[in-house]
Each structure stands twice: as C-alpha cells, then as structure tokens.
Design a protein around this motif. Sequence first.
Motif, PDB file in Angstrom:
ATOM      1  N   CYS A  65       0.804  -1.225   0.000  1.00 33.04           N
ATOM      2  CA  CYS A  65       0.000   0.000   0.000  1.00 33.04           C
ATOM      3  C   CYS A  65       0.836   1.272   0.000  1.00 33.04           C
ATOM      4  CB  CYS A  65      -0.970   0.001   1.188  1.00 33.04           C
ATOM      5  SG  CYS A  65      -0.180  -0.045   2.814  1.00 33.04           S
ATOM      6  N   GLY A  66       2.013   1.234  -0.603  1.00 28.59           N
ATOM      7  CA  GLY A  66       2.829   2.427  -0.718  1.00 28.59           C
ATOM      8  C   GLY A  66       2.190   3.446  -1.645  1.00 28.59           C
ATOM      9  N   MET A  67       2.222   4.703  -1.249  1.00 25.03           N
ATOM     10  CA  MET A  67       1.676   5.793  -2.063  1.00 25.03           C
ATOM     11  C   MET A  67       2.266   7.106  -1.570  1.00 25.03           C
ATOM     12  SD  MET A  67      -2.228   5.816  -0.536  1.00 25.03           S
ATOM     13  CE  MET A  67      -2.426   4.065  -0.931  1.00 25.03           C
ATOM     14  N   VAL A  68       2.075   8.165  -2.316  1.00 24.74           N
ATOM     15  CA  VAL A  68       2.563   9.482  -1.899  1.00 24.74           C
ATOM     16  C   VAL A  68       1.450  10.169  -1.130  1.00 24.74           C
ATOM     17  CG1 VAL A  68       3.461  11.704  -2.655  1.00 24.74           C
ATOM     18  CG2 VAL A  68       4.108   9.623  -3.876  1.00 24.74           C
ATOM     19  N   ILE A  69       1.694  10.415   0.154  1.00 19.85           N
ATOM     20  CA  ILE A  69       0.705  10.968   1.075  1.00 19.85           C
ATOM     21  C   ILE A  69       1.095  12.403   1.410  1.00 19.85           C
ATOM     22  CG2 ILE A  69      -0.442  10.652   3.288  1.00 19.85           C
ATOM     23  CD1 ILE A  69       0.637   7.682   3.157  1.00 19.85           C
ATOM     24  N   ASN A  70       0.338  13.350   0.898  1.00 15.27           N
ATOM     25  CA  ASN A  70       0.672  14.778   1.086  1.00 15.27           C
ATOM     26  C   ASN A  70       2.121  15.056   0.710  1.00 15.27           C
ATOM     27  OD1 ASN A  70      -1.918  15.347   1.862  1.00 15.27           O
ATOM     28  ND2 ASN A  70      -1.468  15.656   4.027  1.00 15.27           N
ATOM     29  N   GLY A  71       2.542  14.499  -0.420  1.00 14.77           N
ATOM     30  CA  GLY A  71       3.869  14.762  -0.956  1.00 14.77           C
ATOM     31  C   GLY A  71       4.975  13.889  -0.417  1.00 14.77           C
ATOM     32  N   ARG A  72       4.650  12.935   0.464  1.00 19.55           N
ATOM     33  CA  ARG A  72       5.671  12.105   1.097  1.00 19.55           C
ATOM     34  C   ARG A  72       5.329  10.624   0.926  1.00 19.55           C
ATOM     35  NH1 ARG A  72       9.242  12.726   5.587  1.00 19.55           N
ATOM     36  NH2 ARG A  72       9.543  10.806   6.766  1.00 19.55           N
ATOM     37  N   GLY A  74       4.804   6.824   1.653  1.00 22.12           N
ATOM     38  CA  GLY A  74       4.557   6.102   2.889  1.00 22.12           C
ATOM     39  C   GLY A  74       3.575   4.975   2.674  1.00 22.12           C
ATOM     40  N   LEU A  75       3.347   4.190   3.720  1.00 22.53           N
ATOM     41  CA  LEU A  75       2.396   3.083   3.673  1.00 22.53           C
ATOM     42  C   LEU A  75       1.056   3.539   4.238  1.00 22.53           C
ATOM     43  CD1 LEU A  75       4.539   0.018   4.867  1.00 22.53           C
ATOM     44  CD2 LEU A  75       4.056   0.762   2.530  1.00 22.53           C
ATOM     45  N   ALA A  76      -0.023   3.264   3.510  1.00 21.80           N
ATOM     46  CA  ALA A  76      -1.356   3.668   3.966  1.00 21.80           C
ATOM     47  C   ALA A  76      -1.726   2.982   5.269  1.00 21.80           C
ATOM     48  CB  ALA A  76      -2.392   3.351   2.878  1.00 21.80           C
ATOM     49  N   CYS A  77      -1.314   1.721   5.440  1.00 22.82           N
ATOM     50  CA  CYS A  77      -1.693   0.989   6.651  1.00 22.82           C
ATOM     51  C   CYS A  77      -0.890   1.430   7.869  1.00 22.82           C
ATOM     52  CB  CYS A  77      -1.528  -0.518   6.429  1.00 22.82           C
ATOM     53  SG  CYS A  77       0.187  -1.067   6.243  1.00 22.82           S
ATOM     54  N   HIS A  78       0.234   2.099   7.653  1.00 26.39           N
ATOM     55  CA  HIS A  78       1.062   2.596   8.754  1.00 26.39           C
ATOM     56  C   HIS A  78       0.690   4.015   9.149  1.00 26.39           C
ATOM     57  CE1 HIS A  78       5.109   0.346   9.569  1.00 26.39           C
ATOM     58  NE2 HIS A  78       4.063  -0.411   9.775  1.00 26.39           N
ATOM     59  N   THR A  79      -0.122   4.668   8.331  1.00 32.51           N
ATOM     60  CA  THR A  79      -0.376   6.093   8.504  1.00 32.51           C
ATOM     61  C   THR A  79      -1.692   6.326   9.230  1.00 32.51           C
ATOM     62  OG1 THR A  79       0.805   6.528   6.427  1.00 32.51           O
ATOM     63  CG2 THR A  79      -0.583   8.286   7.304  1.00 32.51           C
ATOM     64  N   GLN A  80      -1.616   6.902  10.424  1.00 33.58           N
ATOM     65  CA  GLN A  80      -2.806   7.279  11.173  1.00 33.58           C
ATOM     66  C   GLN A  80      -3.333   8.611  10.645  1.00 33.58           C
ATOM     67  OE1 GLN A  80      -4.247   5.712  14.024  1.00 33.58           O
ATOM     68  NE2 GLN A  80      -2.893   3.939  13.770  1.00 33.58           N
ATOM     69  N   THR A  81      -4.640   8.661  10.379  1.00 34.79           N
ATOM     70  CA  THR A  81      -5.204   9.910   9.863  1.00 34.79           C
ATOM     71  C   THR A  81      -5.087  11.043  10.873  1.00 34.79           C
ATOM     72  OG1 THR A  81      -7.417   9.240  10.618  1.00 34.79           O
ATOM     73  CG2 THR A  81      -6.815   8.712   8.341  1.00 34.79           C
ATOM     74  N   ARG A  82      -5.015  10.735  12.171  1.00 29.77           N
ATOM     75  CA  ARG A  82      -4.893  11.777  13.188  1.00 29.77           C
ATOM     76  C   ARG A  82      -3.561  12.521  13.069  1.00 29.77           C
ATOM     77  NH1 ARG A  82      -4.453   7.376  18.067  1.00 29.77           N
ATOM     78  NH2 ARG A  82      -2.297   6.727  17.702  1.00 29.77           N
ATOM     79  N   LEU A  84      -2.363  13.471  10.231  1.00 31.56           N
ATOM     80  CA  LEU A  84      -2.445  14.225   8.988  1.00 31.56           C
ATOM     81  C   LEU A  84      -3.446  15.366   9.131  1.00 31.56           C
ATOM     82  CD1 LEU A  84      -2.682  11.202   6.496  1.00 31.56           C
ATOM     83  CD2 LEU A  84      -0.631  12.547   7.006  1.00 31.56           C
ATOM     84  N   PRO A  85      -3.337  16.392   8.299  1.00 35.69           N
ATOM     85  CA  PRO A  85      -4.384  17.426   8.290  1.00 35.69           C
ATOM     86  C   PRO A  85      -5.683  16.853   7.742  1.00 35.69           C
ATOM     87  CG  PRO A  85      -2.830  17.777   6.500  1.00 35.69           C
ATOM     88  CD  PRO A  85      -2.252  16.673   7.347  1.00 35.69           C
ATOM     89  N   ASP A  86      -6.753  17.602   7.862  1.00 39.57           N
ATOM     90  CA  ASP A  86      -8.034  17.076   7.390  1.00 39.57           C
ATOM     91  C   ASP A  86      -8.150  17.075   5.868  1.00 39.57           C
ATOM     92  OD1 ASP A  86      -8.288  19.776   6.949  1.00 39.57           O
ATOM     93  OD2 ASP A  86      -9.912  20.083   8.384  1.00 39.57           O
TER      94      ASP A  86
END
Length: 262
Positions: A65-72, A74-82, A84-86
């Motif tokens: 699940c690697g992808m670019v998250i807000n320009g960086r 990362g892994l979607a499953c490792h990334t807590q939405t809290r 990140l900004p809304d």
Amino acid sequence: MSRRLHLEIFRYNPLDPDSVPRMQSFYVNEYDSMTLFIALNLIREEQDPGVQFDFCCRAGICGSCGMVINGRPGLACHTQTRDLPDHIVLHPLPVFKLIGDLSVDTGTWFRNVGKRIEAWVHTDDTAFNPADEESRMENALAEQIFELDRCVECGCCIAACGTARMREDFMGAATINRVARFYIDPRDKRSDDDYYDVIGNDEGVFGCMGLLGCEDVCPKKIPLQDQLGIMRRMLALNSVKGILPKGILDRLRHKGCCHEKH
C-alpha cells in the motif's frame, strides 16, 4: 468531535483511452485509530468501488500500500489519519509503472533489479542436499543480516530518491541494501571484485546524490544510508587496491564503520 476528512485522490486508468489524469475528492468521517488504509476502504465500499490501490497484510509487512501521502511516500496501513491534516492528497508512487489510480507495479521493478544483482546466496555447492545440516553462524551476525532483511520492498525509498527519479537504470537504496545483506553473509562466496562488478558504478553506489530521502521515508527504519556508505567505501578501496600500498589499504579498511567480510 471527529473530523470530516477531505481525501483528494489521483485518478487515471492508463488502459482506458477515454481516461485522463485528474484529482477526485471524497469525504470520510474520521474516528479514533483510523488509518489511511481504512479510510480508502470506506471510500471503496461506500462511495466508489472503482478506486484502485493495493493492499494485502494491513500490518506493514507486505509493502503493497505504498503511495505518496501529502507529498511524502509512505504506507497507507502505517499512517494514522490523526497525524495528517483534514485535507489529504494522495498520488501513486513515481518511478514505477502505473496500473491505475494509486496502484503501481513495484513487483516487476524489484524482480528486474533482483536479477541484475543476482539476489541469492552464491555458494560453491554444486547441488542442494536436503539431508545436510543448516549452516551455523553467530547470533550477532544473524541479527545483522536480519536487520537488512527487514525490507518489505514497498518502493517508498525508490520513490523518494532524486537519482531514481532522473535515471531509470539507478538501482536505488533498497537494492544496495540487499547487496549489503549478501556481502556480510558468510555463506556467500562472492569476492569484492564480484560485488564491484554488480554495483561499483553510477547505476549503483556511486550514483547516489546523498539526499537521505530514502532513509527518511523507510517505514521499517532500515539504516539505508549507512549501508550505502559502507558498500561505497568497500568498493572505492577495492578500485584502488592496485595503486595504494597494501598497508595503507588495510588501515583504511579498518578505519571507521565498515563491514568485515566473514
């Protein structure tokens, strides 16, 4: 009170002649312990089943699940939405072939570089004997090998690499880390010259610009720049072994951090 997340997702199907690259907005209500992976699944289940992204383990093990998250990267499953900004903007990883939306083909890329570096233990044995005992090694050495073997080939380090973004032939940090893993393995019988032939060029260790992006985004926190520096030092010394006196080379090999060939 939970937030309402605005996810802006890259959409494009390269197999559809009518598809054009675009960004599409979705909205999801956030709750405690929500990961980006969960948010994407909610979008696919409740709003648009056609959104493409890869996943398998949901635990940071498969690297899918690697992808670019807000320009960086990362892994979607490792990334807590809290964390990140809304407003969350998602793009597919660069460098790799796009399958569709956030899905890219990392498998073909890693398979090709695996063949280039011959990513297997090279031994003198002519045939595998299942009756033989396993090769023994010290626990400390086994732990060093395991440390480098933790790479899940998610492609984040490749996507964050300035050289890989400019050059299709650059092997990247994950590949050099893989070579370092075999270099310290006592079962591998390749010589320094053999390793020099594999990565001792600008497609390998000498092509790195040292921007540290690879290690900065690695979800497994593998010391990628350390391994690149160690391998670069070993190969640089190997390239001048016929020029500098052996005594000086020996002192340089044991000065600072460097793998010892077991």
